[in-house]
Design an enzyme around this catalytic site. Structure first.
Site, short mmCIF file in Angstrom:
data_model
loop_
_atom_site.label_atom_id
_atom_site.label_comp_id
_atom_site.label_asym_id
_atom_site.label_seq_id
_atom_site.Cartn_x
_atom_site.Cartn_y
_atom_site.Cartn_z
N GLY A 131 6.02 4.18 15.10
CA GLY A 131 6.40 4.23 13.42
C GLY A 131 5.86 5.58 13.02
O GLY A 131 6.51 6.03 12.08
N HIS A 173 6.28 1.24 19.40
CA HIS A 173 5.24 1.59 18.41
C HIS A 173 5.45 3.09 18.13
O HIS A 173 4.46 3.66 18.59
CB HIS A 173 3.94 1.08 18.94
CG HIS A 173 2.78 1.13 18.09
ND1 HIS A 173 1.81 0.19 18.04
CD2 HIS A 173 2.56 1.84 16.73
CE1 HIS A 173 1.00 0.35 16.95
NE2 HIS A 173 1.54 1.25 16.25
N GLY A 195 0.95 -1.37 0.21
CA GLY A 195 0.08 0.04 0.00
C GLY A 195 1.03 1.16 0.09
O GLY A 195 2.09 1.01 -0.39
N ARG A 196 0.26 2.23 0.48
CA ARG A 196 1.17 3.58 0.29
C ARG A 196 2.32 3.59 1.43
O ARG A 196 3.62 3.92 0.79
CB ARG A 196 0.23 4.75 0.99
CG ARG A 196 -0.88 5.35 0.05
CD ARG A 196 -1.76 6.46 0.68
NE ARG A 196 -2.24 5.85 2.01
CZ ARG A 196 -3.24 5.19 2.55
NH1 ARG A 196 -3.95 4.97 1.24
NH2 ARG A 196 -3.47 4.70 3.56
N ILE A 197 2.20 3.01 2.61
CA ILE A 197 3.51 2.87 3.28
C ILE A 197 4.40 1.78 2.65
O ILE A 197 5.61 2.22 2.66
CB ILE A 197 3.28 2.48 4.57
CG1 ILE A 197 2.18 3.54 5.43
CG2 ILE A 197 4.50 2.53 5.62
CD1 ILE A 197 1.72 3.26 6.74
N ARG A 233 1.67 -4.13 12.55
CA ARG A 233 0.93 -4.43 13.86
C ARG A 233 1.30 -5.82 14.49
O ARG A 233 1.80 -6.57 13.92
CB ARG A 233 -0.74 -4.53 13.44
CG ARG A 233 -1.27 -3.03 13.35
CD ARG A 233 -1.72 -2.83 14.79
NE ARG A 233 -2.43 -1.67 14.59
CZ ARG A 233 -2.03 -0.20 14.35
NH1 ARG A 233 -0.91 -0.06 14.01
NH2 ARG A 233 -3.09 0.85 13.91
N ARG A 237 -1.87 -8.59 -1.94
CA ARG A 237 -3.27 -9.22 -2.36
C ARG A 237 -3.11 -9.41 -3.85
O ARG A 237 -3.24 -10.43 -4.61
CB ARG A 237 -4.42 -8.79 -1.83
CG ARG A 237 -4.89 -9.31 -0.57
CD ARG A 237 -6.08 -8.67 -0.08
NE ARG A 237 -5.67 -7.28 0.04
CZ ARG A 237 -6.57 -6.42 0.47
NH1 ARG A 237 -7.83 -6.72 0.79
NH2 ARG A 237 -6.15 -5.18 0.28
N GLU A 264 0.87 -5.67 23.20
CA GLU A 264 1.57 -4.68 23.45
C GLU A 264 0.79 -3.78 24.31
O GLU A 264 -0.27 -3.80 24.25
CB GLU A 264 2.39 -3.82 22.53
CG GLU A 264 1.28 -3.34 21.55
CD GLU A 264 1.82 -2.58 20.21
OE1 GLU A 264 2.44 -3.21 19.38
OE2 GLU A 264 1.39 -1.46 19.97
C1 DGY Z 1 -1.47 3.73 12.98
O1 DGY Z 1 -1.56 4.78 12.43
O2 DGY Z 1 -1.95 2.72 12.51
C2 DGY Z 1 -0.20 3.51 13.73
O3 DGY Z 1 0.12 2.46 14.22
C3 DGY Z 1 -0.40 4.58 14.95
O4 DGY Z 1 0.57 5.01 15.60
#
Ligand code: DGY
Length: 327
Positions: A290, A288, A158-160, A241, A180, A270
């Protein structure tokens, strides 16, 4: 006669500018002390609210929705929304929103931080300096592995995922991905990335970065069987996640040297991560963070507030997850 403003609950501490914006449009119950609500207390606090601005630490499930009969919209300050039962929201006509886009680059930067940090053992060697173990330069001292010219495998394009791939260009890496379905050829060109099967990705990658959303389908996507298919020299990065990786299986493999290392920003259960992680030198651990730059977290909170206000004003929120809920 002036109409009363909708009442919204903000479950966690946010920026002053976020509250200022919300207060222009809503009556706001804030939580600037940032003490997380227990589920029952959250239900009580939400009983007379029209809107909820929440975080991934809040579970929006049928019990909570039942306790909030006036609720019209839930705005998550996150792109991931596995904390929200979206079908249950839809069934009650509650619009759910998230914050895509504004965190892509910061999250990609963090995935890269983990890749480089794990490859060059950066937290381990810092610990060794602090412990007084560094007595001088040695040729074979704390050898890492090269990131440049290695093969990067991205699971979830995806975008990330795409932002992570684009950063590989300067490192002259070969980039492969699994998704996918393949992304558009134009995007593949921009990312300089080739689509492969999941098994091919596991077998060929020197660095594997996970960027799929968490769902029942991606629960333990990486477990014992998948770890066994990776190169012994592979480094696994989880910046998406907890739950996408079977943490116990990963620890087992890391202990046996089945893969070289792991860079982790997220964990099962977590913040109570498996204590075995803390004993391992071949993991780089982050809590966490990110998306946690000042600019990005401000943008996320503001986008969530804008989503919420739009929904409560009867407009189409920019990031509506469940359009079917809009009545
Ligand atoms: C998200 O945007 O899903 C990140 O994990 C939140 O920090």
């Amino acid at each position: 006669m002036s109409q009363s403003k909708p009442r919204v609950l903000v479950t966690r501490e946010v920026f002053d500018e976020t509250l200022d914006y919300l207060r222009q449009h809503c009556e706001v119950v804030d939580n600037q002390r940032d003490v997380p609500y227990a589920p029952e207390a959250l239900g009580k606090a939400l009983a007379d609210c029209d809107g909820l601005m929440c975080a991934l630490t809040d579970k929006v499930d049928p019990a909570l929705l039942a306790a909030a009969p006036k609720l019209k919209s839930v705005a998550n300050i996150a792109v991931g929304y596995n904390n929200i039962d979206v079908p249950a929201c839809t069934a009650r006509g509650v619009m759910a929103t998230n914050t895509p886009g504004v965190l892509d680059d910061s999250t990609a930067d963090l995935a890269w931080t983990l890749m480089l940090g794990t490859a060059r053992r950066i937290t381990e060697v810092e610990r060794r300096i602090r412990n007084g173990e560094w007595t001088g330069w040695q040729l074979k001292q704390w050898l890492g592995v090269d990131v440049h010219h290695a093969t990067l495998g991205i699971v979830g394009m995806g975008r990330i995922g795409q932002a992570i791939a684009r950063r590989a260009f300067g490192f002259e890496m070969k980039v492969i991905y699994h998704n996918r379905k393949p992304i558009a050829p134009e995007l593949e060109r921009k990312c300089n990335a080739a689509y492969v099967s999941f098994d091919e990705l596991l077998a060929q990658s020197d660095f594997i970065v996970l960027q799929v959303p968490y769902s029942p389908q991606t629960h333990h996507l990486i477990g014992t069987a998948q770890l066994a298919k990776m190169k012994r020299s592979a480094i696994l990065i989880n910046s998406t996640r907890g739950g996408v990786v079977d943490d116990a299986a990963l620890i087992d493999v890391l202990k046996k040297g089945g893969i070289r290392g792991a860079g982790l920003d997220v964990y099962e259960n977590e913040p109570k991560l498996n204590p075995e992680f803390l004993k391992l030198d071949n993991v780089v651990l982050a809590p966490h963070v990110g998306s946690s730059t000042e600019a990005t977290r401000k943008a996320m909170a503001m986008l969530a507030a804008q989503n919420l206000v739009a929904a409560l004003q009867g407009k189409l929120p920019p990031n509506l997850i469940n359009p079917e809920a809009r009545r």
